[in-house]
Design a protein around this motif. Structure first.
Motif, PDB file in Angstrom:
ATOM      1  N   ARG A  89      -1.311  18.399   9.172  1.00  0.00           N
ATOM      2  CA  ARG A  89      -0.267  18.586  10.174  1.00  0.00           C
ATOM      3  C   ARG A  89      -0.148  17.279  10.941  1.00  0.00           C
ATOM      4  O   ARG A  89      -1.166  16.695  11.337  1.00  0.00           O
ATOM      5  CB  ARG A  89      -0.630  19.727  11.131  1.00  0.00           C
ATOM      6  N   ILE A  90       1.074  16.786  11.126  1.00  0.00           N
ATOM      7  CA  ILE A  90       1.271  15.534  11.872  1.00  0.00           C
ATOM      8  C   ILE A  90       1.108  15.805  13.362  1.00  0.00           C
ATOM      9  O   ILE A  90       1.831  16.627  13.939  1.00  0.00           O
ATOM     10  CB  ILE A  90       2.651  14.928  11.586  1.00  0.00           C
ATOM     11  N   VAL A  91       0.157  15.131  13.978  1.00  0.00           N
ATOM     12  CA  VAL A  91      -0.082  15.267  15.411  1.00  0.00           C
ATOM     13  C   VAL A  91       0.786  14.283  16.187  1.00  0.00           C
ATOM     14  O   VAL A  91       1.382  14.631  17.213  1.00  0.00           O
ATOM     15  CB  VAL A  91      -1.570  15.015  15.732  1.00  0.00           C
ATOM     16  N   GLN A  92       0.863  13.044  15.686  1.00  0.00           N
ATOM     17  CA  GLN A  92       1.613  11.999  16.361  1.00  0.00           C
ATOM     18  C   GLN A  92       2.005  10.923  15.358  1.00  0.00           C
ATOM     19  O   GLN A  92       1.314  10.697  14.368  1.00  0.00           O
ATOM     20  CB  GLN A  92       0.764  11.384  17.482  1.00  0.00           C
ATOM     21  N   GLU A  93       3.144  10.274  15.615  1.00  0.00           N
ATOM     22  CA  GLU A  93       3.594   9.148  14.807  1.00  0.00           C
ATOM     23  C   GLU A  93       3.606   7.890  15.674  1.00  0.00           C
ATOM     24  O   GLU A  93       4.001   7.940  16.840  1.00  0.00           O
ATOM     25  CB  GLU A  93       5.003   9.394  14.262  1.00  0.00           C
ATOM     26  N   TYR A  94       3.154   6.783  15.086  1.00  0.00           N
ATOM     27  CA  TYR A  94       3.124   5.514  15.802  1.00  0.00           C
ATOM     28  C   TYR A  94       3.834   4.451  14.969  1.00  0.00           C
ATOM     29  O   TYR A  94       3.817   4.483  13.733  1.00  0.00           O
ATOM     30  CB  TYR A  94       1.678   5.078  16.058  1.00  0.00           C
ATOM     31  N   PRO A  95       4.462   3.486  15.622  1.00  0.00           N
ATOM     32  CA  PRO A  95       5.136   2.418  14.875  1.00  0.00           C
ATOM     33  C   PRO A  95       4.120   1.511  14.178  1.00  0.00           C
ATOM     34  O   PRO A  95       2.988   1.339  14.644  1.00  0.00           O
ATOM     35  CB  PRO A  95       5.917   1.661  15.960  1.00  0.00           C
ATOM     36  N   HIS A  96       4.546   0.941  13.055  1.00  0.00           N
ATOM     37  CA  HIS A  96       3.680   0.064  12.268  1.00  0.00           C
ATOM     38  C   HIS A  96       4.530  -1.040  11.672  1.00  0.00           C
ATOM     39  O   HIS A  96       5.690  -0.810  11.301  1.00  0.00           O
ATOM     40  CB  HIS A  96       2.998   0.871  11.155  1.00  0.00           C
ATOM     41  N   ASP A  97       3.987  -2.235  11.592  1.00  0.00           N
ATOM     42  CA  ASP A  97       4.714  -3.368  11.038  1.00  0.00           C
ATOM     43  C   ASP A  97       5.117  -3.076   9.591  1.00  0.00           C
ATOM     44  O   ASP A  97       4.254  -2.943   8.720  1.00  0.00           O
ATOM     45  CB  ASP A  97       3.816  -4.610  11.098  1.00  0.00           C
ATOM     46  N   PRO A  98       6.406  -2.955   9.295  1.00  0.00           N
ATOM     47  CA  PRO A  98       6.858  -2.633   7.933  1.00  0.00           C
ATOM     48  C   PRO A  98       6.633  -3.760   6.944  1.00  0.00           C
ATOM     49  O   PRO A  98       6.805  -3.557   5.734  1.00  0.00           O
ATOM     50  CB  PRO A  98       8.349  -2.344   8.118  1.00  0.00           C
ATOM     51  N   ASN A  99       6.232  -4.932   7.429  1.00  0.00           N
ATOM     52  CA  ASN A  99       5.927  -6.055   6.542  1.00  0.00           C
ATOM     53  C   ASN A  99       4.428  -6.187   6.272  1.00  0.00           C
ATOM     54  O   ASN A  99       4.007  -7.116   5.577  1.00  0.00           O
ATOM     55  CB  ASN A  99       6.447  -7.358   7.158  1.00  0.00           C
ATOM     56  N   ALA A 100       3.653  -5.255   6.813  1.00  0.00           N
ATOM     57  CA  ALA A 100       2.202  -5.295   6.635  1.00  0.00           C
ATOM     58  C   ALA A 100       1.826  -4.550   5.353  1.00  0.00           C
ATOM     59  O   ALA A 100       1.985  -3.332   5.266  1.00  0.00           O
ATOM     60  CB  ALA A 100       1.501  -4.673   7.838  1.00  0.00           C
ATOM     61  N   PHE A 101       1.330  -5.299   4.376  1.00  0.00           N
ATOM     62  CA  PHE A 101       0.872  -4.725   3.118  1.00  0.00           C
ATOM     63  C   PHE A 101      -0.577  -4.285   3.329  1.00  0.00           C
ATOM     64  O   PHE A 101      -1.527  -4.969   2.963  1.00  0.00           O
ATOM     65  CB  PHE A 101       0.986  -5.774   2.010  1.00  0.00           C
ATOM     66  N   THR A 102      -0.745  -3.125   3.943  1.00  0.00           N
ATOM     67  CA  THR A 102      -2.045  -2.673   4.441  1.00  0.00           C
ATOM     68  C   THR A 102      -3.070  -2.509   3.329  1.00  0.00           C
ATOM     69  O   THR A 102      -2.868  -1.767   2.373  1.00  0.00           O
ATOM     70  CB  THR A 102      -1.891  -1.334   5.187  1.00  0.00           C
ATOM     71  N   GLN A 103      -4.198  -3.203   3.496  1.00  0.00           N
ATOM     72  CA  GLN A 103      -5.277  -3.149   2.524  1.00  0.00           C
ATOM     73  C   GLN A 103      -6.572  -2.633   3.135  1.00  0.00           C
ATOM     74  O   GLN A 103      -7.371  -2.004   2.452  1.00  0.00           O
ATOM     75  CB  GLN A 103      -5.528  -4.549   1.941  1.00  0.00           C
ATOM     76  N   GLY A 104      -6.790  -2.909   4.399  1.00  0.00           N
ATOM     77  CA  GLY A 104      -7.968  -2.431   5.105  1.00  0.00           C
ATOM     78  C   GLY A 104      -7.572  -2.023   6.509  1.00  0.00           C
ATOM     79  O   GLY A 104      -6.709  -2.653   7.124  1.00  0.00           O
ATOM     80  N   LEU A 105      -8.199  -0.947   7.019  1.00  0.00           N
ATOM     81  CA  LEU A 105      -7.829  -0.447   8.345  1.00  0.00           C
ATOM     82  C   LEU A 105      -9.031   0.265   8.950  1.00  0.00           C
ATOM     83  O   LEU A 105      -9.713   1.030   8.270  1.00  0.00           O
ATOM     84  CB  LEU A 105      -6.653   0.525   8.222  1.00  0.00           C
ATOM     85  N   PHE A 106      -9.301  -0.008  10.242  1.00  0.00           N
ATOM     86  CA  PHE A 106     -10.303   0.793  10.939  1.00  0.00           C
ATOM     87  C   PHE A 106     -10.008   0.794  12.430  1.00  0.00           C
ATOM     88  O   PHE A 106      -9.325  -0.097  12.959  1.00  0.00           O
ATOM     89  CB  PHE A 106     -11.733   0.308  10.656  1.00  0.00           C
ATOM     90  N   TYR A 107     -10.497   1.818  13.093  1.00  0.00           N
ATOM     91  CA  TYR A 107     -10.267   2.004  14.530  1.00  0.00           C
ATOM     92  C   TYR A 107     -11.428   1.368  15.298  1.00  0.00           C
ATOM     93  O   TYR A 107     -12.590   1.476  14.895  1.00  0.00           O
ATOM     94  CB  TYR A 107     -10.196   3.494  14.847  1.00  0.00           C
ATOM     95  N   ASP A 108     -11.112   0.719  16.443  1.00  0.00           N
ATOM     96  CA  ASP A 108     -12.160   0.044  17.205  1.00  0.00           C
ATOM     97  C   ASP A 108     -12.133   0.396  18.687  1.00  0.00           C
ATOM     98  O   ASP A 108     -12.573  -0.384  19.527  1.00  0.00           O
ATOM     99  CB  ASP A 108     -12.030  -1.479  17.040  1.00  0.00           C
ATOM    100  N   GLY A 109     -11.622   1.559  19.030  1.00  0.00           N
ATOM    101  CA  GLY A 109     -11.596   1.975  20.426  1.00  0.00           C
ATOM    102  C   GLY A 109     -10.424   1.387  21.189  1.00  0.00           C
ATOM    103  O   GLY A 109      -9.737   0.479  20.720  1.00  0.00           O
ATOM    104  N   ASN A 110     -10.170   1.939  22.359  1.00  0.00           N
ATOM    105  CA  ASN A 110      -9.102   1.453  23.241  1.00  0.00           C
ATOM    106  C   ASN A 110      -7.744   1.421  22.545  1.00  0.00           C
ATOM    107  O   ASN A 110      -6.927   0.521  22.789  1.00  0.00           O
ATOM    108  CB  ASN A 110      -9.448   0.057  23.788  1.00  0.00           C
ATOM    109  N   ASP A 111      -7.508   2.391  21.691  1.00  0.00           N
ATOM    110  CA  ASP A 111      -6.224   2.505  20.980  1.00  0.00           C
ATOM    111  C   ASP A 111      -5.863   1.233  20.224  1.00  0.00           C
ATOM    112  O   ASP A 111      -4.712   0.776  20.239  1.00  0.00           O
ATOM    113  CB  ASP A 111      -5.098   2.875  21.961  1.00  0.00           C
ATOM    114  N   THR A 112      -6.860   0.644  19.534  1.00  0.00           N
ATOM    115  CA  THR A 112      -6.595  -0.545  18.724  1.00  0.00           C
ATOM    116  C   THR A 112      -7.136  -0.374  17.304  1.00  0.00           C
ATOM    117  O   THR A 112      -8.172   0.269  17.082  1.00  0.00           O
ATOM    118  CB  THR A 112      -7.232  -1.807  19.338  1.00  0.00           C
TER     119      THR A 112
END
Length: 342
Positions: A89-112
């Motif tokens: 279930r989608i809780v929230q949607e956030y904008p993301h750079d459409p030119n980012a060819f995402t290969q790695g991602l992790f959360y580091d606190g403070n909404d970053t």
């Protein structure tokens, strides 16, 4: 009475006696089991025998089918109480750079987020504000490098690159490149941090556990779902003691036991990309990118060149899949081999 007449009567009597004795022996001869039937009971006997034979044949057919079914991929999996299939279930949607060819991602606190992007000439390591999608810091990579998985160990960002056994180390605060390392994987795809190890994938069904100081291989697991190899393991995230992995070219995320490599569940992310396409978004690539906020227990997913990051809540849909071969077909069906993967 003449002698000839008397002899004739004796012969006839003798014949009748022999016949009578023979008949008596037949009647006296015992009959056993299903062969015993007399008179009007014959029809009932035949009907009973026919029903018995049909039941025996049906039992044999069911036994053979059961044995064959249990040998098929996915058969009987619904009895495994540990295995789960999740929707979302989608809780929230956030904008993301459409030119980012995402290969790695992790959360580091403070909404970053920290994010690694790929493609030659467009690869980078970046720090991103979740709520706005704004890139707060960015370290561009040399044109010759194709960025892949990214993780954090202490104050160091660790990144691997495609078609290479070489990785790079960045200072977390400045994103400055400070060192490099060699790893044992055939190729660099996904990267995450476990409790005691750096964990990596190379596009195969293998997952590597590496020493955080030397990057030497400590051990390796082969990922399987019910004895079927799960290749194309890509971006990784370590969540609550399990390894979660994007399976390249699918909309599935595998939940994997780090001890034995067994797939303990599938997350079906179908519908996210198609919804963006329906909204007119063009040029997107596949689902790739998992991040987990351990403090607030939030799960985020995105994809390569996607304009959005989704915070999702998982919904257990295991009971909807009695035969998990359909799930396997969606999540492992594409047995594609990529450069550097075996």
């Amino acid at each position: 009475m003449g002698a000839d007449h008397r002899n004739s009567r004796k012969k006839n009597f003798a014949h009748r006696t022999v016949a009578a004795e023979a008949m008596a022996r037949v009647k006296a001869k015992p009959t056993y089991g299903l062969l015993r039937a007399e008179g009007r009971n014959v029809s009932l006997w035949r009907y009973s025998v026919l029903i018995s034979l049909l039941l025996v044949v049906a039992g044999l057919v069911l036994l053979v089918y059961s044995r064959n079914s249990n040998s098929l991929p996915g058969a009987g999996r619904e009895k495994d109480e540990e295995f789960r299939v999740f929707g979302y279930r989608i809780v929230q949607e956030y904008p993301h750079d459409p030119n980012a060819f995402t290969q790695g991602l992790f959360y580091d606190g403070n909404d970053t987020f920290y994010e690694s992007t790929g493609l030659n000439g467009k690869s980078s390591v970046r720090k991103v504000d979740i709520k706005t999608g704004k890139v707060l810091q960015k370290q561009r990579m040399d044109y010759s490098l194709f960025g892949e998985g990214l993780t954090l160990w202490g104050s160091r960002l660790l990144q691997v690159t495609w078609l290479s056994k070489k990785g790079y180390i960045y200072d977390k605060d400045t994103l400055k490149l400070v060192d490099s390392f060699n790893h044992p994987m055939q190729d660099g795809w996904g990267l995450t941090s476990g409790e005691d190890h750096i964990i990596g994938s190379d596009g195969t069904a293998n997952i590597y556990f590496m020493d955080p100081s030397t990057f030497k291989e400590i051990r390796k697991i082969v990922v399987k779902d019910n004895d079927q190899l799960v290749p194309n393991l890509n971006e990784l995230e370590y969540i609550k003691g399990d390894i979660w992995a994007n399976v390249y070219q699918t909309e599935c995320i595998a939940r994997i036991s780090p001890q034995e490599g067994k797939v303990t569940g599938w997350l079906l992310m179908h519908g996210l990309r198609s919804a963006l396409v329906a909204q007119g978004v063009m040029g997107m690539d596949v689902l790739n990118g998992i991040a987990w906020d351990s403090e607030q227990d939030r799960l985020f997913v995105t994809g390569k060149l996607w304009p959005k990051v989704y915070e999702i809540e998982l919904i257990d849909q295991t009971s909807s899949y009695k035969d998990l071969r359909a799930v396997r077909k969606m999540c492992i069906g594409k047995q594609m081999v990529w450069p550097g993967a075996t």
